[in-house]
Write a protein that holds these residues in place. Structure first.
Motif, mmCIF file in Angstrom:
data_model
loop_
_atom_site.group_PDB
_atom_site.id
_atom_site.type_symbol
_atom_site.label_atom_id
_atom_site.label_comp_id
_atom_site.label_asym_id
_atom_site.label_seq_id
_atom_site.Cartn_x
_atom_site.Cartn_y
_atom_site.Cartn_z
ATOM 1 N N LEU A 1 0.827 -1.213 0.000
ATOM 2 C CA LEU A 1 0.000 0.000 0.000
ATOM 3 C C LEU A 1 0.860 1.261 0.000
ATOM 4 N N PHE A 2 1.932 1.256 0.788
ATOM 5 C CA PHE A 2 2.828 2.408 0.851
ATOM 6 C C PHE A 2 3.484 2.665 -0.501
ATOM 7 N N ILE A 3 4.026 1.623 -1.112
ATOM 8 C CA ILE A 3 4.711 1.777 -2.400
ATOM 9 C C ILE A 3 3.716 2.179 -3.491
ATOM 10 N N LEU A 4 2.538 1.589 -3.465
ATOM 11 C CA LEU A 4 1.499 1.933 -4.444
ATOM 12 C C LEU A 4 1.073 3.394 -4.295
ATOM 13 N N TRP A 5 0.857 3.827 -3.061
ATOM 14 C CA TRP A 5 0.463 5.217 -2.808
ATOM 15 C C TRP A 5 1.563 6.175 -3.267
ATOM 16 N N PHE A 6 2.802 5.892 -2.864
ATOM 17 C CA PHE A 6 3.907 6.787 -3.207
ATOM 18 C C PHE A 6 4.101 6.841 -4.717
ATOM 19 N N GLY A 7 4.064 5.713 -5.381
ATOM 20 C CA GLY A 7 4.216 5.686 -6.835
ATOM 21 C C GLY A 7 3.112 6.448 -7.541
ATOM 22 N N THR A 8 1.884 6.291 -7.064
ATOM 23 C CA THR A 8 0.755 7.002 -7.659
ATOM 24 C C THR A 8 0.912 8.510 -7.483
ATOM 25 N N GLU A 9 1.416 8.931 -6.337
ATOM 26 C CA GLU A 9 1.665 10.357 -6.106
ATOM 27 C C GLU A 9 2.662 10.914 -7.121
ATOM 28 N N TYR A 10 3.704 10.145 -7.436
ATOM 29 C CA TYR A 10 4.694 10.594 -8.421
ATOM 30 C C TYR A 10 4.093 10.694 -9.817
ATOM 31 N N ILE A 11 3.158 9.832 -10.123
ATOM 32 C CA ILE A 11 2.522 9.871 -11.443
ATOM 33 C C ILE A 11 1.555 11.052 -11.532
ATOM 34 N N LEU A 12 0.742 11.248 -10.495
ATOM 35 C CA LEU A 12 -0.304 12.263 -10.539
ATOM 36 C C LEU A 12 0.187 13.679 -10.248
ATOM 37 N N SER A 13 1.153 13.813 -9.350
ATOM 38 C CA SER A 13 1.633 15.162 -9.000
ATOM 39 C C SER A 13 3.118 15.139 -8.660
ATOM 40 N N GLY B 1 15.004 21.583 -17.260
ATOM 41 C CA GLY B 1 14.422 21.223 -18.551
ATOM 42 C C GLY B 1 13.167 20.394 -18.368
ATOM 43 N N ASP B 2 13.073 19.317 -19.131
ATOM 44 C CA ASP B 2 11.906 18.438 -19.070
ATOM 45 C C ASP B 2 12.203 17.222 -18.191
ATOM 46 N N GLY B 3 13.005 17.425 -17.171
ATOM 47 C CA GLY B 3 13.390 16.324 -16.284
ATOM 48 C C GLY B 3 12.266 15.778 -15.447
ATOM 49 N N GLY B 4 11.167 16.509 -15.361
ATOM 50 C CA GLY B 4 10.033 16.038 -14.570
ATOM 51 C C GLY B 4 9.489 14.702 -15.041
ATOM 52 N N GLY B 5 9.697 14.387 -16.310
ATOM 53 C CA GLY B 5 9.245 13.098 -16.833
ATOM 54 C C GLY B 5 9.917 11.927 -16.148
ATOM 55 N N PHE B 6 11.139 12.134 -15.669
ATOM 56 C CA PHE B 6 11.841 11.067 -14.964
ATOM 57 C C PHE B 6 11.177 10.763 -13.626
ATOM 58 N N LEU B 7 10.524 11.758 -13.044
ATOM 59 C CA LEU B 7 9.804 11.520 -11.795
ATOM 60 C C LEU B 7 8.595 10.629 -12.035
ATOM 61 N N VAL B 8 7.946 10.805 -13.176
ATOM 62 C CA VAL B 8 6.814 9.945 -13.524
ATOM 63 C C VAL B 8 7.310 8.515 -13.737
ATOM 64 N N ILE B 9 8.491 8.379 -14.326
ATOM 65 C CA ILE B 9 9.080 7.045 -14.504
ATOM 66 C C ILE B 9 9.281 6.383 -13.147
ATOM 67 N N LYS B 10 9.766 7.143 -12.163
ATOM 68 C CA LYS B 10 9.936 6.598 -10.815
ATOM 69 C C LYS B 10 8.586 6.134 -10.272
ATOM 70 N N GLY B 11 7.552 6.933 -10.508
ATOM 71 C CA GLY B 11 6.225 6.554 -10.042
ATOM 72 C C GLY B 11 5.731 5.268 -10.681
ATOM 73 N N ILE B 12 5.947 5.146 -11.980
ATOM 74 C CA ILE B 12 5.545 3.925 -12.687
ATOM 75 C C ILE B 12 6.315 2.731 -12.140
ATOM 76 N N ARG B 13 7.609 2.910 -11.912
ATOM 77 C CA ARG B 13 8.422 1.833 -11.342
ATOM 78 C C ARG B 13 7.850 1.398 -10.003
ATOM 79 N N ASP B 14 7.537 2.360 -9.138
ATOM 80 C CA ASP B 14 7.022 2.024 -7.816
ATOM 81 C C ASP B 14 5.673 1.311 -7.889
ATOM 82 N N VAL B 15 4.797 1.750 -8.771
ATOM 83 C CA VAL B 15 3.493 1.091 -8.920
ATOM 84 C C VAL B 15 3.686 -0.353 -9.385
ATOM 85 N N VAL B 16 4.574 -0.566 -10.342
ATOM 86 C CA VAL B 16 4.830 -1.925 -10.830
ATOM 87 C C VAL B 16 5.415 -2.795 -9.715
ATOM 88 N N LEU B 17 6.358 -2.253 -8.937
ATOM 89 C CA LEU B 17 6.928 -3.013 -7.827
ATOM 90 C C LEU B 17 5.834 -3.418 -6.836
#
Length: 141
Positions: A16-28, A44-60
């Motif tokens: 639940l913690f990892i899912l919540w944290f990952g979703t937060e990175y994707i949404l905001s 620059g457009d580095g914010g996209g890498f934060l979304v990647i982290k969120g996707i990684r966390d959701v998958v984990l």
């Protein structure tokens, strides 16, 4: 409370913690990024890498959830041990980029270490699970 129940509650909390944290990175990612521990927002457009982290966390989290729900407890223990490497990697990333030592150790390292403990406890819980004896196939006459 049995070791199995404690392990299940801990694993579910991690999921639940990892899912919540990952979703937060994707949404905001903009509001969640400072909690990661790095000293500045990506240029620059580095914010996209934060979304990647969120996707990684959701998958984990989903991988752990599937193993927990399907009852593959030994595999769950192994995957917790392996996935702890992602949190240790996050800790190393924060420290290598002169980020917050408190966040690196208090969030990432603590999370990773608790995942290792939970994984080891699940491995301990399942160590005596004997494989079913092989029954010979019926012989055709």
């Amino acid at each position: 409370m049995s070791l199995r129940k404690i392990n299940t509650v801990l694993a579910a909390a991690f999921i639940l913690f990892i899912l919540w944290f990952g979703t937060e990175y994707i949404l905001s990612p903009g509001t969640t990024a400072p909690d990661y521990g790095l000293p500045s927002w990506p240029s620059g457009d580095g914010g996209g890498f934060l979304v990647i982290k969120g996707i990684r966390d959701v998958v984990l989290a989903l991988v752990l959830g599937i193993l927990l729900v399907t009852g593959h407890r030994r595999a769950l223990g192994w995957v917790l041990l392996v996935e702890a490497l992602a949190a240790y990697g996050d800790m190393t990333n924060v420290l290598a980029h002169h980020g917050s030592v408190a966040t690196a150790l208090g969030v990432h390292c603590l999370t990773a270490t608790l995942m290792v403990v939970n994984g080891l406890l699940i491995m301990h819980e399942t160590r005596n699970v004997a494989t079913a004896p092989a029954t010979p196939a019926p012989q055709l006459a």
